[in-house]
Every structure is written in structure tokens, then in C-alpha cells.
Design a protein around this motif. Structure first.
Motif, PDB file in Angstrom:
ATOM      1  N   LEU A  15     -14.203  -1.408   1.049  1.00 39.53           N
ATOM      2  CA  LEU A  15     -13.464  -0.152   1.098  1.00 39.53           C
ATOM      3  C   LEU A  15     -14.428   1.030   0.976  1.00 39.53           C
ATOM      4  O   LEU A  15     -15.522   0.891   0.427  1.00 39.53           O
ATOM      5  CB  LEU A  15     -12.416  -0.117  -0.026  1.00 39.53           C
ATOM      6  N   PRO A  16     -14.026   2.200   1.473  1.00 38.98           N
ATOM      7  CA  PRO A  16     -14.913   3.377   1.470  1.00 38.98           C
ATOM      8  C   PRO A  16     -14.963   4.099   0.114  1.00 38.98           C
ATOM      9  O   PRO A  16     -14.482   5.223  -0.044  1.00 38.98           O
ATOM     10  CB  PRO A  16     -14.305   4.272   2.559  1.00 38.98           C
ATOM     11  N   TRP A  17     -15.584   3.452  -0.856  1.00 39.55           N
ATOM     12  CA  TRP A  17     -15.667   4.015  -2.202  1.00 39.55           C
ATOM     13  C   TRP A  17     -16.604   5.213  -2.238  1.00 39.55           C
ATOM     14  O   TRP A  17     -17.611   5.248  -1.533  1.00 39.55           O
ATOM     15  CB  TRP A  17     -16.146   2.957  -3.193  1.00 39.55           C
ATOM     16  N   ASP A  18     -16.298   6.164  -3.105  1.00 36.76           N
ATOM     17  CA  ASP A  18     -17.124   7.364  -3.272  1.00 36.76           C
ATOM     18  C   ASP A  18     -18.467   7.066  -3.927  1.00 36.76           C
ATOM     19  O   ASP A  18     -19.439   7.775  -3.714  1.00 36.76           O
ATOM     20  CB  ASP A  18     -16.399   8.402  -4.129  1.00 36.76           C
ATOM     21  N   ARG A  19     -18.506   6.046  -4.769  1.00 39.62           N
ATOM     22  CA  ARG A  19     -19.722   5.636  -5.479  1.00 39.62           C
ATOM     23  C   ARG A  19     -19.829   4.124  -5.386  1.00 39.62           C
ATOM     24  O   ARG A  19     -18.836   3.439  -5.160  1.00 39.62           O
ATOM     25  CB  ARG A  19     -19.642   6.050  -6.959  1.00 39.62           C
ATOM     26  N   PRO A  20     -21.010   3.594  -5.626  1.00 34.01           N
ATOM     27  CA  PRO A  20     -21.171   2.135  -5.543  1.00 34.01           C
ATOM     28  C   PRO A  20     -20.536   1.409  -6.736  1.00 34.01           C
ATOM     29  O   PRO A  20     -20.412   1.955  -7.831  1.00 34.01           O
ATOM     30  CB  PRO A  20     -22.691   1.940  -5.538  1.00 34.01           C
ATOM     31  N   ASN A  21     -20.146   0.187  -6.502  1.00 31.08           N
ATOM     32  CA  ASN A  21     -19.723  -0.764  -7.534  1.00 31.08           C
ATOM     33  C   ASN A  21     -18.667  -0.245  -8.509  1.00 31.08           C
ATOM     34  O   ASN A  21     -18.882  -0.240  -9.724  1.00 31.08           O
ATOM     35  CB  ASN A  21     -20.939  -1.258  -8.326  1.00 31.08           C
ATOM     36  N   PRO A  22     -17.505   0.148  -8.006  1.00 29.78           N
ATOM     37  CA  PRO A  22     -16.458   0.574  -8.930  1.00 29.78           C
ATOM     38  C   PRO A  22     -15.913  -0.612  -9.722  1.00 29.78           C
ATOM     39  O   PRO A  22     -15.976  -1.757  -9.271  1.00 29.78           O
ATOM     40  CB  PRO A  22     -15.369   1.111  -7.997  1.00 29.78           C
ATOM     41  N   HIS A  23     -15.392  -0.314 -10.897  1.00 34.15           N
ATOM     42  CA  HIS A  23     -14.579  -1.311 -11.591  1.00 34.15           C
ATOM     43  C   HIS A  23     -13.211  -1.204 -10.930  1.00 34.15           C
ATOM     44  O   HIS A  23     -12.694  -0.097 -10.762  1.00 34.15           O
ATOM     45  CB  HIS A  23     -14.495  -1.021 -13.089  1.00 34.15           C
ATOM     46  N   THR A  24     -12.618  -2.323 -10.536  1.00 34.57           N
ATOM     47  CA  THR A  24     -11.392  -2.259  -9.746  1.00 34.57           C
ATOM     48  C   THR A  24     -10.254  -3.085 -10.334  1.00 34.57           C
ATOM     49  O   THR A  24     -10.470  -4.066 -11.041  1.00 34.57           O
ATOM     50  CB  THR A  24     -11.638  -2.761  -8.308  1.00 34.57           C
ATOM     51  N   LEU A  25      -9.070  -2.629 -10.012  1.00 34.66           N
ATOM     52  CA  LEU A  25      -7.821  -3.360 -10.216  1.00 34.66           C
ATOM     53  C   LEU A  25      -7.014  -3.173  -8.943  1.00 34.66           C
ATOM     54  O   LEU A  25      -7.158  -2.147  -8.268  1.00 34.66           O
ATOM     55  CB  LEU A  25      -7.008  -2.784 -11.374  1.00 34.66           C
ATOM     56  N   VAL A  26      -6.159  -4.129  -8.642  1.00 34.52           N
ATOM     57  CA  VAL A  26      -5.251  -3.992  -7.511  1.00 34.52           C
ATOM     58  C   VAL A  26      -3.830  -3.935  -8.059  1.00 34.52           C
ATOM     59  O   VAL A  26      -3.452  -4.755  -8.895  1.00 34.52           O
ATOM     60  CB  VAL A  26      -5.407  -5.161  -6.514  1.00 34.52           C
ATOM     61  N   VAL A  27      -3.079  -2.945  -7.611  1.00 30.25           N
ATOM     62  CA  VAL A  27      -1.672  -2.820  -7.981  1.00 30.25           C
ATOM     63  C   VAL A  27      -0.843  -2.798  -6.702  1.00 30.25           C
ATOM     64  O   VAL A  27      -1.345  -2.450  -5.631  1.00 30.25           O
ATOM     65  CB  VAL A  27      -1.398  -1.551  -8.815  1.00 30.25           C
ATOM     66  N   THR A  28       0.406  -3.175  -6.848  1.00 28.00           N
ATOM     67  CA  THR A  28       1.354  -3.085  -5.744  1.00 28.00           C
ATOM     68  C   THR A  28       2.441  -2.102  -6.154  1.00 28.00           C
ATOM     69  O   THR A  28       2.999  -2.205  -7.248  1.00 28.00           O
ATOM     70  CB  THR A  28       1.970  -4.460  -5.426  1.00 28.00           C
ATOM     71  N   VAL A  29       2.723  -1.152  -5.293  1.00 29.65           N
ATOM     72  CA  VAL A  29       3.745  -0.155  -5.586  1.00 29.65           C
ATOM     73  C   VAL A  29       5.097  -0.873  -5.668  1.00 29.65           C
ATOM     74  O   VAL A  29       5.532  -1.511  -4.717  1.00 29.65           O
ATOM     75  CB  VAL A  29       3.771   0.967  -4.532  1.00 29.65           C
ATOM     76  N   ALA A  30       5.730  -0.765  -6.833  1.00 24.96           N
ATOM     77  CA  ALA A  30       6.983  -1.462  -7.125  1.00 24.96           C
ATOM     78  C   ALA A  30       8.157  -0.474  -7.092  1.00 24.96           C
ATOM     79  O   ALA A  30       7.955   0.745  -7.165  1.00 24.96           O
ATOM     80  CB  ALA A  30       6.882  -2.118  -8.501  1.00 24.96           C
ATOM     81  N   PRO A  31       9.382  -0.997  -7.015  1.00 22.46           N
ATOM     82  CA  PRO A  31      10.548  -0.106  -6.963  1.00 22.46           C
ATOM     83  C   PRO A  31      10.600   0.912  -8.108  1.00 22.46           C
ATOM     84  O   PRO A  31      10.977   2.067  -7.886  1.00 22.46           O
ATOM     85  CB  PRO A  31      11.740  -1.072  -7.034  1.00 22.46           C
ATOM     86  N   GLU A  32      10.192   0.515  -9.306  1.00 20.36           N
ATOM     87  CA  GLU A  32      10.241   1.439 -10.435  1.00 20.36           C
ATOM     88  C   GLU A  32       9.205   2.564 -10.338  1.00 20.36           C
ATOM     89  O   GLU A  32       9.254   3.528 -11.095  1.00 20.36           O
ATOM     90  CB  GLU A  32      10.085   0.696 -11.769  1.00 20.36           C
ATOM     91  N   HIS A  33       8.254   2.466  -9.409  1.00 21.40           N
ATOM     92  CA  HIS A  33       7.245   3.508  -9.205  1.00 21.40           C
ATOM     93  C   HIS A  33       7.732   4.621  -8.268  1.00 21.40           C
ATOM     94  O   HIS A  33       7.119   5.676  -8.206  1.00 21.40           O
ATOM     95  CB  HIS A  33       5.970   2.914  -8.609  1.00 21.40           C
ATOM     96  N   ILE A  34       8.801   4.353  -7.541  1.00 25.73           N
ATOM     97  CA  ILE A  34       9.255   5.240  -6.471  1.00 25.73           C
ATOM     98  C   ILE A  34      10.176   6.330  -7.016  1.00 25.73           C
ATOM     99  O   ILE A  34      11.054   6.068  -7.829  1.00 25.73           O
ATOM    100  CB  ILE A  34       9.973   4.427  -5.367  1.00 25.73           C
ATOM    101  N   ASP A  35       9.973   7.561  -6.516  1.00 23.68           N
ATOM    102  CA  ASP A  35      10.807   8.680  -6.942  1.00 23.68           C
ATOM    103  C   ASP A  35      11.729   9.131  -5.817  1.00 23.68           C
ATOM    104  O   ASP A  35      11.816   8.482  -4.763  1.00 23.68           O
ATOM    105  CB  ASP A  35       9.942   9.831  -7.470  1.00 23.68           C
ATOM    106  N   LEU A  36      12.401  10.237  -6.021  1.00 23.52           N
ATOM    107  CA  LEU A  36      13.344  10.779  -5.060  1.00 23.52           C
ATOM    108  C   LEU A  36      12.710  11.019  -3.684  1.00 23.52           C
ATOM    109  O   LEU A  36      13.372  10.907  -2.657  1.00 23.52           O
ATOM    110  CB  LEU A  36      13.923  12.096  -5.602  1.00 23.52           C
ATOM    111  N   MET A  37      11.424  11.327  -3.668  1.00 20.57           N
ATOM    112  CA  MET A  37      10.731  11.613  -2.415  1.00 20.57           C
ATOM    113  C   MET A  37      10.304  10.341  -1.679  1.00 20.57           C
ATOM    114  O   MET A  37       9.636  10.388  -0.661  1.00 20.57           O
ATOM    115  CB  MET A  37       9.509  12.507  -2.681  1.00 20.57           C
ATOM    116  N   ARG A  38      10.684   9.182  -2.251  1.00 20.32           N
ATOM    117  CA  ARG A  38      10.419   7.860  -1.668  1.00 20.32           C
ATOM    118  C   ARG A  38       8.934   7.519  -1.602  1.00 20.32           C
ATOM    119  O   ARG A  38       8.482   6.827  -0.707  1.00 20.32           O
ATOM    120  CB  ARG A  38      11.084   7.734  -0.297  1.00 20.32           C
TER     121      ARG A  38
END
Length: 160
Positions: A15-38
């Protein structure tokens, strides 16, 4: 490590990271994350900042138990949040963070969140932390364990 884990690691490193070797986690956008603007609500990004910061600090050997044992912790003094593109239900987001500065009192951390499917940066942020004595809630110099772990992990900005 499974083939899926290896594939995810390979994808994250490309991925096009701004700096080398980031510490990473992967999340998936879930229904509870969504607001009125979808799209993902702004406050969710703040939670993700905390999640990735703790994951990185813990990986450096300074999790909540170590903070408690040392009687010191790092607390946020300032956040800068830049929402660049929306994230939506079901999208996988790579959360990346780096320590970008540290001294005996403060710590600076940068964040970049990238949509995995299209490689687009959706969010950038920055936080400044200050060390406090947990019992007294007063600003104090970092214990030597903090200074060593955090200053050794600082990643400078990429040239160019």
C-alpha cells in the motif's frame, strides 16, 4: 501463518504508505460504524486511532499493564484529524501508525488509513501525547523504559 495471513501482509506492505514500515491493523467497516450520511462516522476514526496506538505501544512492550506497573502513561494533548475520503459498509481499511518524534516528555504519532480494495488514503491524522504520573495526573518525564522504547521506534519522514 496461513496463506490468507501472508496474502494480507503482502497486500499491506504494497500500500502507498506515507512512511516506511507502519504498525498496522485491518478493520472492516461494520453496520454500527455507519452514520446518517451512509459512511463511517467521524467518531469511529477516533476510536481507530486509539486502537492502533495501543496496539503499536503494546507491540513495543508498553501496554496498559506496563503503564500501571511504571505508574506513568501517555495521554493525548492534541489530535489533528484529516478526513480525505469516505469509507463505507463492508470496506476493509488498513490502519497504519508511526512514532514520528519523542523526547523525555512528549510523543508524536502519525496515522494513515487506507482502503485496501483501491489503495486510496481515506484519512490522515496526528496526535501529540504527554507523559503523566497516573496517581497524580501531573505531567512528568517519561520513565527510562518509555524513552528507550519510544525513541528507538521513531520513524523519520520519507525524503522527497
Amino acid at each position: 501463518m496461513s496463506a490468507a495471513d501472508l496474502s494480507t501482509l503482502s497486500t499491506l506492505s504494497n500500500l502507498p504508505w506515507d512512511r516506511p514500515n507502519p504498525h498496522t491493523l485491518v478493520v472492516t467497516v461494520a453496520p454500527e460504524h455507519i452514520d446518517l450520511m451512509r459512511h463511517t462516522n467521524n467518531v469511529v476514526y477516533l476510536q481507530w486511532l486509539e486502537d492502533i496506538a495501543w496496539a503499536h505501544s503494546t507491540a513495543l512492550g508498553l501496554g496498559p499493564a506496563e503503564y500501571e506497573a511504571l505508574g506513568h502513561g501517555m495521554v493525548v494533548r492534541q489530535h489533528e484529524l484529516n478526513y480525505i475520503q469516505a469509507t463505507r459498509l463492508g470496506e476493509r481499511i488498513a490502519l497504519g501508525t508511526w512514532l514520528t518524534g519523542a523526547d523525555k516528555l512528549t510523543l508524536q504519532r502519525h496515522y494513515q488509513f487506507i482502503r485496501i480494495d483501491d489503495g486510496q488514503t481515506a484519512f490522515r491524522g496526528r496526535s501529540e501525547f504527554v507523559c503523566v504520573d497516573i496517581a497524580q495526573g501531573k505531567v512528568r518525564r517519561m520513565p527510562s523504559a518509555f524513552v528507550q522504547a519510544y525513541t528507538n521506534a521513531v520513524v523519520p519522514a520519507q525524503a522527497g
